[in-house]
Design an enzyme around this catalytic site. Structure first.
Site, PDB file in Angstrom:
ATOM      1  N   GLY A  82       0.687  -1.206   0.178  1.00 56.77           N
ATOM      2  CA  GLY A  82       0.027   0.082   0.110  1.00 56.77           C
ATOM      3  C   GLY A  82       0.883   1.200  -0.215  1.00 56.77           C
TER       4      GLY A  82
ATOM      5  CD  GLU B  39       2.254  -9.311   1.741  1.00 52.56           C
ATOM      6  OE1 GLU B  39       2.369 -10.403   1.663  1.00 52.56           O
ATOM      7  OE2 GLU B  39       1.381  -8.701   1.844  1.00 52.56           O
ATOM      8  N   PRO B  40       5.389  -4.368  -1.045  1.00 51.26           N
ATOM      9  CG  PRO B  40       7.494  -3.612  -1.240  1.00 51.26           C
ATOM     10  CD  PRO B  40       7.116  -4.237  -0.334  1.00 51.26           C
ATOM     11  N   GLY B  41       4.041  -3.506  -3.922  1.00 50.79           N
ATOM     12  CA  GLY B  41       3.867  -3.824  -5.184  1.00 50.79           C
ATOM     13  C   GLY B  41       4.147  -2.459  -5.990  1.00 50.79           C
ATOM     14  NE  ARG B  42      -0.480   1.991  -5.544  1.00 49.37           N
ATOM     15  CZ  ARG B  42      -1.611   1.829  -5.996  1.00 49.37           C
ATOM     16  NH1 ARG B  42      -1.771   2.461  -7.264  1.00 49.37           N
ATOM     17  NH2 ARG B  42      -2.553   1.168  -5.625  1.00 49.37           N
TER      18      ARG B  42
ATOM     19  NE  ARG C 242      -3.925   2.671 -10.496  1.00 49.22           N
ATOM     20  CZ  ARG C 242      -3.890   4.104 -10.082  1.00 49.22           C
ATOM     21  NH1 ARG C 242      -3.112   4.601 -11.071  1.00 49.22           N
ATOM     22  NH2 ARG C 242      -3.956   4.416  -8.978  1.00 49.22           N
TER      23      ARG C 242
ATOM     24  CE1 TYR D 138      -9.381   0.540  -8.004  1.00 46.90           C
ATOM     25  CE2 TYR D 138      -7.357   1.123  -9.154  1.00 46.90           C
ATOM     26  CZ  TYR D 138      -8.219   0.226  -8.565  1.00 46.90           C
ATOM     27  OH  TYR D 138      -7.829  -1.214  -8.438  1.00 46.90           O
TER      28      TYR D 138
ATOM     29  CB  CYS E 236     -16.878   1.395 -27.622  1.00 48.64           C
ATOM     30  SG  CYS E 236     -16.338   1.512 -29.424  1.00 48.64           S
TER      31      CYS E 236
ATOM     32  CE1 TYR F   3      -2.423  -3.791  -8.005  1.00 50.75           C
ATOM     33  CE2 TYR F   3      -0.797  -2.078  -7.453  1.00 50.75           C
ATOM     34  CZ  TYR F   3      -1.315  -3.230  -7.150  1.00 50.75           C
ATOM     35  OH  TYR F   3      -0.977  -3.715  -6.121  1.00 50.75           O
TER      36      TYR F   3
HETATM   37  C1  LIG Z   1      -2.280  -5.732  -3.241  1.00 52.18           C
HETATM   38  C2  LIG Z   1      -1.554  -6.151  -2.206  1.00 52.18           C
HETATM   39  C3  LIG Z   1      -0.166  -5.703  -1.857  1.00 52.18           C
HETATM   40  C4  LIG Z   1       0.457  -4.616  -2.497  1.00 52.18           C
HETATM   41  O1  LIG Z   1      -0.262  -3.522  -2.647  1.00 52.18           O
HETATM   42  P1  LIG Z   1       0.622  -2.307  -3.130  1.00 52.18           P
HETATM   43  O2  LIG Z   1      -0.213  -1.163  -3.170  1.00 52.18           O
HETATM   44  O3  LIG Z   1       0.861  -2.503  -4.733  1.00 52.18           O
HETATM   45  O4  LIG Z   1       1.737  -2.135  -2.569  1.00 52.18           O
HETATM   46  C5  LIG Z   1       0.593  -6.451  -0.870  1.00 52.18           C
HETATM   47  N1  LIG Z   1      -0.059  -7.362  -0.169  1.00 52.18           N
HETATM   48  C6  LIG Z   1      -1.137  -7.759  -0.146  1.00 52.18           C
HETATM   49  C7  LIG Z   1      -1.896  -8.986   0.263  1.00 52.18           C
HETATM   50  C8  LIG Z   1      -2.141  -7.337  -1.384  1.00 52.18           C
HETATM   51  O5  LIG Z   1      -3.406  -7.808  -1.835  1.00 52.18           O
END
Ligand SMILES: *Cc1c(COP(=O)(O)O)cnc(C)c1O
Length: 437
Positions: A253, A295-298, A335, A339, A366, A395
């Site tokens: 997050g 757990e960074p993704g974004r 996105r 959102y 469309c 994303y």
């Molecule tokens: C989506 C998710 C993340 C990553 O979220 P980001 O906003 O991309 O950092 C981490 N842990 C879990 C369980 C998730 O579902």
């Protein structure tokens, strides 16, 4: 332009003498000619810097920690290999993402399986391959995983995902840790406590810790602190049931800047708040400090990606607005429609020119909601100009669809002046390959 380069573009982005945007030493105009558009450009240096920053800032403040990349932000085999080289673990939420990390050859012990409705098959695939952790989300899954692990003659290490009931103040669609959420065992209702008792009683599950993920993007550090206080107090109460908290996973997050005015906390600020709260709470509750996982993704892939589109039609409605349409849109970036996400935009082949008009950048799908940027300040554009959207690494491709049977874009990894194709553009054949006439 300088301000945009500093705030939202990858760290290698510059403008060359021809006035073209350059990423990873590659002229974006040349890239568009070689690979076509829409094109997603990922900057290798930014990717590596983001991984190193997370590892460094957390490790500098906490004795034992691990950074796990949330693959749903963007999973591509070449990219996953690069992140594995940097020492990240991998968090997957489906059998498909599990297959991607397997194909990338990552160490199965560094893989976490998440999801609020994992299928038996997904659990079998994960246990069979030997993933490090399965993160338990509901009661059905607890009994199903116990059976699957028993059949495989394994003891599977698990975390329990709890919902601490903390509002991270983000979009309602991306809020996940409140009481009214489909994710996790609520602490407040006693269900998390029941799940701990069940997991501890399971012969083929070994409960090693707790997990929460509050939502995304979270522009404050306060919600992480609050969730840690609630979750650690819960862990402390569960000691008498036999819980030994070996791992505390705080989810992802972590926010990034999409527009120049957004000021997300630095990675160091998140790391500081999380480790300080964890250490402080453990001390006051008399808990042994657990291993810390984030757990960074974004925040890993988002800043590294730039989407490049070609301008086509223009529609000026006098007194209302001017639409500039591009050759991609909600098929590769949903996105804004989903959102209300906002982006900056620049004209990549005239990146040095100051803006002279305010337009709306529309996609080609469309749907009236297929708008990429509602208020873009650009130099006057003509058909054939290139529009680049920064902060598009997370994303966007991972949520891409084939709506309107649009082939999904090509993706390149750039660095040191060269570009490597990491996903080819889809063809019409790809689109029809699974149809059974
Ligand atoms: C989506 C998710 C993340 C990553 O979220 P980001 O906003 O991309 O950092 C981490 N842990 C879990 C369980 C998730 O579902």
């Amino acid at each position: 332009m300088q301000e945009l380069l500093r705030t939202v573009f990858p760290s290698t982005a510059t403008v060359n003498a021809r006035g073209h945007l350059v990423v990873g030493g590659c002229d974006v105009v040349d890239l568009s000619m070689e690979f076509g558009t829409p094109l997603y450009v990922f900057d290798e240096q930014t990717l590596r810097e983001r991984c190193r920053e997370f590892l460094r800032e957390f490790q500098a403040r906490y004795r034992e920690c691990q950074v796990v990349y949330a693959c749903k932000a963007f999973a591509n085999v070449a990219l996953l290999r690069l992140l594995a080289e940097e020492g990240l673990g991998f968090d997957v939420v489906s059998g498909g993402e599990l297959a991607a990390v397997r194909a990338a050859g990552v160490d199965s012990r560094l893989v976490y399986l998440h999801g609020n409705n994992k299928s038996r098959q997904e659990l079998e695939e994960a246990v069979g391959w030997g993933v490090g952790r399965v993160v338990m989300d509901n009661f059905q899954e607890l009994s199903m995983l116990e059976e699957v692990a028993a059949e495989a003659r394994r003891v599977q290490e698990v975390l329990l995902r709890v919902s601490p009931g903390v509002d991270p103040h983000t979009h309602v669609h991306t809020t996940t840790g409140v009481l009214d959420s489909k994710f996790g065992f609520p602490i407040a209702t006693g269900q998390a406590g029941e799940a701990v008792r069940l997991a501890l009683a399971s012969r083929h599950l070994r409960l090693v810790g707790l997990h929460f993920h509050l939502g995304s993007p979270i522009f404050e550090t306060g919600p992480y602190r609050e969730a840690l206080r609630i979750t650690l107090a819960f862990a402390s109460r569960m000691r008498e049931e036999g819980l030994a908290l070996g791992e505390m996973n705080v989810g992802g997050g972590f926010a990034i800047a999409y527009t120049r005015d957004q000021k997300p906390p630095a990675v160091a600020e998140y790391a500081e708040a999380i480790s300080e709260e964890l250490v402080g709470q453990c001390r006051s509750l008399g808990l042994e400090p657990p291993r810390l996982t984030s757990e960074p993704g974004r925040a890993i892939v988002g800043p590294a990606g730039v989407a490049v589109y070609t301008v086509g039609a223009r529609k000026a409605i006098p007194g209302v607005r001017t639409y500039v349409s591009v050759d991609g849109g909600m098929g590769d970036n949903i996105r804004p429609a989903l959102y209300d996400a906002t982006y900056e935009a620049v004209v990549a082949n005239r990146a040095g020119q100051p803006p002279s008009e305010r337009v709306t950048i529309a996609g080609k799908f469309c749907e009236s909601g297929d708008i990429l940027v509602r208020e873009a300040h650009l130099p006057a554009t003509q058909p054939g100009d290139l529009i680049a959207l920064p902060a598009a690494g997370a994303y966007c491709p991972s949520m891409a669809s084939n709506y309107n049977l649009a082939p999904r874009p090509a993706m390149v990894l750039v660095g040191g002046g060269s570009a490597r194709l990491i996903r080819r553009r889809e063809t019409y054949q790809d689109l029809l390959a699974a149809d059974v006439p």
